[in-house]
Design an enzyme around this catalytic site. Structure first.
Site, short mmCIF file in Angstrom:
data_model
loop_
_atom_site.label_atom_id
_atom_site.label_comp_id
_atom_site.label_asym_id
_atom_site.label_seq_id
_atom_site.Cartn_x
_atom_site.Cartn_y
_atom_site.Cartn_z
N ASP A 29 0.82 -1.21 0.00
CA ASP A 29 0.00 0.00 0.00
C ASP A 29 0.85 1.26 0.00
OD1 ASP A 29 0.73 -0.93 2.58
OD2 ASP A 29 -0.75 0.33 3.55
N GLU B 110 -0.58 -2.07 5.33
CA GLU B 110 0.42 -2.00 6.40
C GLU B 110 0.43 -0.63 7.04
OE1 GLU B 110 3.77 -1.18 8.71
OE2 GLU B 110 3.50 -0.21 6.76
#
Length: 391
Positions: free
Chosen positions: A80, A139
């Site tokens: 991400d 994350e």
């Protein structure tokens, strides 16, 4: 100990590795929004003939099944991006999305893991066991690892290994020390309620701005005077929202911050003391208070066996001088949720190079990596899996 074909394959695919990273960098997606990234990973793995399944709502878990019996090792890469505006727009692979950027290196992690998977898949006839591939979303909001663990990411896994590109270390250097690596990362919100009123009539009010300011100025002794100084800890107030107008005494004040440490008992103590300080300050001024303390990631504690194995693999793969002793960071990493279930370790791979302007801090708008580090990370993933399965 290392597999020569893996080394040759990583070298052979170096241009593809860079191209993968640049594609991912230019097309960033935020936490839990990694739809296109997930689709791209699935298509890539499908072309390699590697079995995989999508996780919900985004993410991928894949597995390379060796043709010999053995253990299962998991390799994790996150994917991400951040809500950061890219400042180095002159890069030919700069983000195409306004206000979104891979400012932490997750694009590199995904690319490295894809190429490692490609190389490992070519030697699966030699593999004594299986390699689980975890392409993890979210994350940056400390939710992805926990969600994937709940979806079976480490079921049947004997060991787990992750890598983070690190701009504060020289390119190619590898650090993986036994013990603490990343701190636990908690969030807190303290809401004080006083009694508002006219700025000219303070005698009729309880000024929430004063109460909140007193808390901010007095809460640091929780760290400096109530815990063992040999236990590192940080308490940071990052945001304070108070008042509505210059001549109105504030009725409400909201303080937000974070707590970082490595020791579980220290973590418990800080939470308790922070709440105690908030209640005492509120009582002193006649205000009321609500404290919300949210536990985020656990501390990342590298297993001694696994961390030593990473060092051994790195030294044999790249030479003894590649080893680096990076100090533990107060940054947080949700890789900790895997380590709660399975022994393993988390390594840092240096990507800082002043000549290429890649020393900017993670999460900065000019963050970039020395792409020469990509092959180091990809081969470390692959060789670690090979060596662990052969131990």
């Amino acid at each position: 100990m290392i597999h020569q074909r893996l080394k040759e394959a990583i070298n052979q695919y170096s241009e593809e590795l860079t191209a993968l990273r640049r594609k991912l960098h230019s097309e960033p997606e935020l936490s839990w929004q990694e739809e296109n990234t997930t689709k791209f990973i699935c298509e890539y793995l499908e072309n390699l003939g590697i079995a995989f399944r999508r996780t919900e709502p985004t993410g991928v878990i894949a597995e390379i099944k060796g043709e010999k019996p053995g253990k299962t090792v998991a390799l994790r890469g996150d994917m991400d991006a951040l809500s950061v505006e890219q400042l180095n727009k002159e890069l030919p692979y700069a983000s195409k999305e306004d206000g979104k950027m891979h400012a932490c290196g997750h694009d590199a992690h995904t690319a490295m893991l894809l190429i490692a998977a490609k190389a490992l898949n070519e030697i699966k006839a030699d593999l004594p066991g299986n390699v689980r591939l975890i392409f993890q979303p979210a994350e940056e909001v400390a939710e992805g690892a926990k969600a994937l663990v709940e979806q079976g990411a480490v079921e049947g896994v004997d060991n787990v290994f992750g890598i983070h590109i690190w701009s504060q270390m020289p390119t190619h250097k590898v650090s993986c020390m036994p013990g603490p690596s990343f701190a636990s990362a908690d969030l807190f919100t303290v809401t004080f309620k006083g009694r508002g009123g006219h700025g000219a009539m303070p005698q009729d009010c309880i000024d929430a701005a004063i109460v909140a300011s007193a808390f901010v100025m007095n809460v640091q002794p929780v760290i400096s005077r109530t815990i063992d100084p040999q236990q590192p800890a940080v308490l940071t107030v990052g945001k304070m929202t108070v008042g509505t107008r210059f001549n109105v005494i504030a009725e409400n004040a909201v303080i937000e911050g974070t707590v970082r440490c490595f020791d579980p008992s220290t973590r418990d103590h800080i939470e308790k003391q922070l709440t105690h300080y908030a209640n005492q300050v509120a009582a002193l001024y006649g205000a009321t208070v609500k404290v919300e303390y949210i536990r985020g990631t656990q501390a990342v504690i590298n297993d001694e066996y696994s961390a030593n194995l990473v060092q051994k693999v790195a030294a044999e793969t790249f030479g003894e001088d590649v080893l680096y002793q990076e100090k533990p960071t107060m940054g947080g990493e949700d890789f900790s949720f895997y380590l709660d279930k399975v022994p393993g370790s988390f390594a840092l791979v240096g990507s800082g190079n002043p000549e290429k302007d890649t020393g900017w801090a993670h999460h900065h708008g000019r963050f970039n990596i020395d792409e020469d580090a990509l092959a180091t990370g990809a081969e470390l993933y692959a060789q670690y899996a090979w060596v662990y399965l052969n131990e």
